[in-house]
Scaffold this active site. Structure first.
Site, short mmCIF file in Angstrom:
data_model
loop_
_atom_site.label_atom_id
_atom_site.label_comp_id
_atom_site.label_asym_id
_atom_site.label_seq_id
_atom_site.Cartn_x
_atom_site.Cartn_y
_atom_site.Cartn_z
N ILE A 46 0.80 -1.22 0.00
CA ILE A 46 0.00 0.00 0.00
C ILE A 46 0.84 1.27 0.00
O ILE A 46 0.36 2.33 -0.39
CB ILE A 46 -0.96 0.01 1.23
CG1 ILE A 46 -1.93 1.20 1.18
CG2 ILE A 46 -0.17 0.01 2.52
CD1 ILE A 46 -2.85 1.23 -0.01
N TYR A 47 2.10 1.20 0.39
CA TYR A 47 2.91 2.42 0.53
C TYR A 47 3.08 3.12 -0.81
O TYR A 47 3.65 2.56 -1.75
CB TYR A 47 4.28 2.11 1.12
CG TYR A 47 4.28 1.59 2.54
CD1 TYR A 47 3.17 1.76 3.38
CD2 TYR A 47 5.38 0.93 3.05
CE1 TYR A 47 3.17 1.28 4.68
CE2 TYR A 47 5.41 0.46 4.36
CZ TYR A 47 4.29 0.63 5.17
OH TYR A 47 4.31 0.15 6.45
N SER A 48 2.61 4.36 -0.85
CA SER A 48 2.65 5.16 -2.08
C SER A 48 2.11 4.37 -3.27
O SER A 48 2.62 4.46 -4.39
CB SER A 48 4.07 5.68 -2.36
OG SER A 48 4.42 6.67 -1.43
N HIS A 49 1.07 3.59 -3.01
CA HIS A 49 0.36 2.83 -4.05
C HIS A 49 1.30 1.90 -4.82
O HIS A 49 1.17 1.73 -6.04
CB HIS A 49 -0.36 3.78 -5.01
CG HIS A 49 -1.38 4.64 -4.34
ND1 HIS A 49 -2.11 5.60 -5.01
CD2 HIS A 49 -1.79 4.71 -3.04
CE1 HIS A 49 -2.93 6.21 -4.16
NE2 HIS A 49 -2.74 5.68 -2.96
N GLY A 50 2.26 1.31 -4.11
CA GLY A 50 3.17 0.35 -4.73
C GLY A 50 4.52 0.92 -5.11
O GLY A 50 5.45 0.16 -5.41
#
Length: 335
Positions: free
Chosen positions: A60-64
């Protein structure tokens, strides 16, 4: 660098883990303080040079983008067999059925996407990011076990849940002969110690590796509360975790500064030394985005607090509202 066994496994990890939530494109709006690919690579290179072999990210971090940056850098800079790479599953940015949570379908889809972004055939540690109230735990544990048997995952871990949930998952796995969790990534620092009530004693009893996140309370333990940084001004998640308890926490922050002055060190070293002296803690996760974040953190390994120091730092603590484990009505799969 010091190394230790990862709980009840033969895995060797550095006593500090590099957390990469701050790696990504700030333009996604998720973490406006995130750093791009080139500075992320520089931080990872410094971590490797300092002897850190343990790296933590999440889908999920920065949308991948965090996984992408970590994968690019490690492929370029590291020997894959010598590092320990962890990622997580539960949250996704997509607001669509079947992509988030811990169903078999979601887990099988998300691991393949994470491996592609990380440019690797396997992850050493696959962590469930929260408890899924909408999926039977038997389904989740069997799916994770199948990933281990398929060679896509070496070990599995958990994060942010109640002790009864963690023990239930372990019992289900043991009953069916499935892979059990070997680690707990939980919220623990001098300002938030609610995990000492049940989760830490459980992990010590079962020799579960504990890898605390937010070991510096999102920077609040490293400076006066009024200290301004871009993250302090823009990190809404951190503010939701700590702002409400400011009055309770200020005396502790003051004492961290006093102990730091006593030893002639920075506050970051005191806060991390407090965690490292806890026999139940394996490796705090340091969310570094600048070179001095890591160089300062590593010095904590040389600071040995006395029992009197520990008692002085802990004495002002008062009970806090729970922050980390979610109840069924708090779950937001798109967070």
């Amino acid at each position: 660098m010091e190394y230790t066994k990862f709980g009840n496994t033969g895995l060797d990890v550095s006593r500090l883990c590099l957390g990469t939530m701050g790696f990504g494109n700030a333009s996604t709006g998720m973490f406006p303080w995130a750093i791009g690919a080139e500075p992320s690579e520089q931080v990872i290179k410094q971590a490797l040079d300092l002897g850190i072999n343990f790296f933590d990210t999440a889908n999920i971090y920065s949308h991948g983008d965090s996984e992408r940056f970590v994968g690019q850098a490690l492929k370029k800079l590291a020997h894959r067999d010598q590092i320990v790479l962890a990622t997580k599953v539960f949250f996704t940015p997509e607001k669509a059925p079947n992509v988030a949570g811990l169903s078999r379908k979601a887990i099988m889809t998300q691991i393949d996407q994470s491996l592609e972004r990380l440019q690797t055939d396997y992850v050493d540690l696959y962590v469930i990011h929260r408890w899924d109230y909408n999926t039977p735990i038997e389904e989740t544990m069997e799916a994770l076990h199948d990933l281990v048997k398929a060679g896509k995952v070496r070990y599995i871990g958990a994060s942010g849940m109640f002790a009864w949930q963690f023990e239930k998952a372990q019992a289900v796995a043991e009953l069916h002969g499935w892979t059990k969790f070997v680690s707990m990534q939980n919220h623990l620092n001098l300002l938030y110690r609610e995990e000492e009530r049940e989760m830490l004693p459980l992990c010590r009893d079962q020799n579960i590796a504990v890898t605390p996140y937010s070991p510096l309370a999102s920077g609040r333990l490293t400076r006066d509360w009024a200290g301004e940084t871009k993250r302090y001004a823009t990190d809404k998640v951190a503010r939701s975790k700590y702002d409400a308890s400011k009055d309770l926490d200020m005396p502790i922050i003051k004492r961290v500064g006093e102990v730091a002055a006593k030893y002639g060190v920075d506050r970051v070293q005191v806060a991390l030394a407090w965690l490292l002296q806890n026999p139940g803690v394996t490796a705090p996760i340091i969310g570094a985005t600048k070179a001095h974040h890591l160089s300062g953190a590593v010095k904590a390994l040389d600071l040995k607090l006395t029992p009197a120091d520990v008692a002085y730092l802990e004495e002002p603590y008062a009970p806090h509202e729970l922050v980390g484990p979610l109840t069924a009505d708090q779950v937001d799969y798109q967070r």
